[in-house]
Scaffold this motif. Sequence first.
Motif, PDB file in Angstrom:
ATOM      1  N   VAL A  42     -14.629  24.500  -9.047  1.00 57.73           N
ATOM      2  CA  VAL A  42     -16.047  24.537  -8.416  1.00 57.73           C
ATOM      3  C   VAL A  42     -16.660  25.694  -8.532  1.00 57.73           C
ATOM      4  CG1 VAL A  42     -17.368  24.122  -6.265  1.00 57.73           C
ATOM      5  CG2 VAL A  42     -15.492  22.404  -7.117  1.00 57.73           C
ATOM      6  N   PHE A  87     -14.162  18.118  -4.985  1.00 55.27           N
ATOM      7  CA  PHE A  87     -13.255  18.287  -3.711  1.00 55.27           C
ATOM      8  C   PHE A  87     -12.743  16.995  -3.303  1.00 55.27           C
ATOM      9  CE2 PHE A  87     -15.544  22.637  -2.689  1.00 55.27           C
ATOM     10  CZ  PHE A  87     -14.453  23.333  -3.276  1.00 55.27           C
ATOM     11  N   LYS A  88     -13.573  15.793  -3.178  1.00 51.90           N
ATOM     12  CA  LYS A  88     -13.173  14.787  -2.753  1.00 51.90           C
ATOM     13  C   LYS A  88     -11.937  14.274  -3.544  1.00 51.90           C
ATOM     14  CE  LYS A  88     -14.069  10.156  -0.984  1.00 51.90           C
ATOM     15  NZ  LYS A  88     -12.813   9.891  -1.188  1.00 51.90           N
ATOM     16  N   LEU A 107     -23.998  21.152  -4.941  1.00 46.74           N
ATOM     17  CA  LEU A 107     -23.448  20.668  -3.850  1.00 46.74           C
ATOM     18  C   LEU A 107     -22.807  19.189  -4.127  1.00 46.74           C
ATOM     19  CD1 LEU A 107     -22.686  21.339  -0.879  1.00 46.74           C
ATOM     20  CD2 LEU A 107     -24.916  20.062  -0.393  1.00 46.74           C
ATOM     21  N   SER A 108     -23.631  18.376  -4.897  1.00 50.11           N
ATOM     22  CA  SER A 108     -23.277  17.206  -5.270  1.00 50.11           C
ATOM     23  C   SER A 108     -21.997  17.165  -6.276  1.00 50.11           C
ATOM     24  CB  SER A 108     -24.300  16.321  -5.768  1.00 50.11           C
ATOM     25  OG  SER A 108     -24.734  16.868  -7.332  1.00 50.11           O
ATOM     26  N   SER A 150     -20.001  26.257 -10.778  1.00 50.82           N
ATOM     27  CA  SER A 150     -21.254  26.859 -10.192  1.00 50.82           C
ATOM     28  C   SER A 150     -21.767  27.937 -10.751  1.00 50.82           C
ATOM     29  CB  SER A 150     -21.051  26.606  -8.676  1.00 50.82           C
ATOM     30  OG  SER A 150     -20.628  25.547  -8.131  1.00 50.82           O
ATOM     31  N   ALA A 154     -19.774  19.583  -6.323  1.00 51.11           N
ATOM     32  CA  ALA A 154     -18.522  20.125  -5.507  1.00 51.11           C
ATOM     33  C   ALA A 154     -17.944  19.266  -4.567  1.00 51.11           C
ATOM     34  CB  ALA A 154     -19.133  21.503  -4.642  1.00 51.11           C
ATOM     35  N   VAL A 155     -18.812  18.587  -3.916  1.00 52.28           N
ATOM     36  CA  VAL A 155     -18.286  17.350  -2.890  1.00 52.28           C
ATOM     37  C   VAL A 155     -17.628  16.421  -3.868  1.00 52.28           C
ATOM     38  CG1 VAL A 155     -19.072  15.577  -1.565  1.00 52.28           C
ATOM     39  CG2 VAL A 155     -19.875  17.734  -1.300  1.00 52.28           C
ATOM     40  N   PHE A 156     -18.082  15.996  -5.119  1.00 50.33           N
ATOM     41  CA  PHE A 156     -17.546  14.990  -5.941  1.00 50.33           C
ATOM     42  C   PHE A 156     -16.071  15.369  -6.236  1.00 50.33           C
ATOM     43  CE2 PHE A 156     -16.586  12.889 -10.034  1.00 50.33           C
ATOM     44  CZ  PHE A 156     -16.826  11.626  -9.563  1.00 50.33           C
ATOM     45  N   ASP A 161      -8.156  13.828  -2.107  1.00 50.38           N
ATOM     46  CA  ASP A 161      -7.603  12.470  -2.136  1.00 50.38           C
ATOM     47  C   ASP A 161      -6.035  12.507  -2.694  1.00 50.38           C
ATOM     48  OD1 ASP A 161      -9.302  11.387  -0.710  1.00 50.38           O
ATOM     49  OD2 ASP A 161     -10.624  10.442  -2.256  1.00 50.38           O
TER      50      ASP A 161
END
Length: 165
Positions: free
Chosen positions: A88, A47-48, A40-41, A92, A43-45, A52
Amino acid sequence: MLGLLLPVQSYLTAQARLFDAVYLLDTRWVLVVSYAGLGLSLAVFLFKGYLDSMPREIFEAARMDGAGDFRTLVQIVLPLMAPGISTVAVFSILSTWNEFLLALLYVTSDDLRTIPAGLLAFIGKYATDYPMLFAALSMITLPVIAVYTVFHKQIIAGVTEGSVQ
């Protein structure tokens, strides 16, 4: 960011106690939950960074054309994020495919073992069956090479697109 900085070994004891308290040890769900939490960490990094880098004018134009939030997500954001999503997904899949420690600690049943933990069957206390071990390692490597071969253009596009501001 803390999930990317802390090693898995630093919170194994707390995680094992939590899984034991909710009776998840030695089930498939213990691996699903722990692998999802580990990925999750990252993926969030990713995707952000990818979101952006998208121009805001696209979202404003969709809003002016009358698109709601869900329609903007489905028809604009998700198609534009295809390289990021595939990046991602591949990261994963590869990290879960190669993970050994959690599968060894949380699952004790032979029928629930993952492939890396199952390779221990070829290693004995006094002898190791090297021909069978290397044959199994070769067979395990083939799906990883196939996944990377299929998605390598999307991986490179996803990593480079989300990395530049």
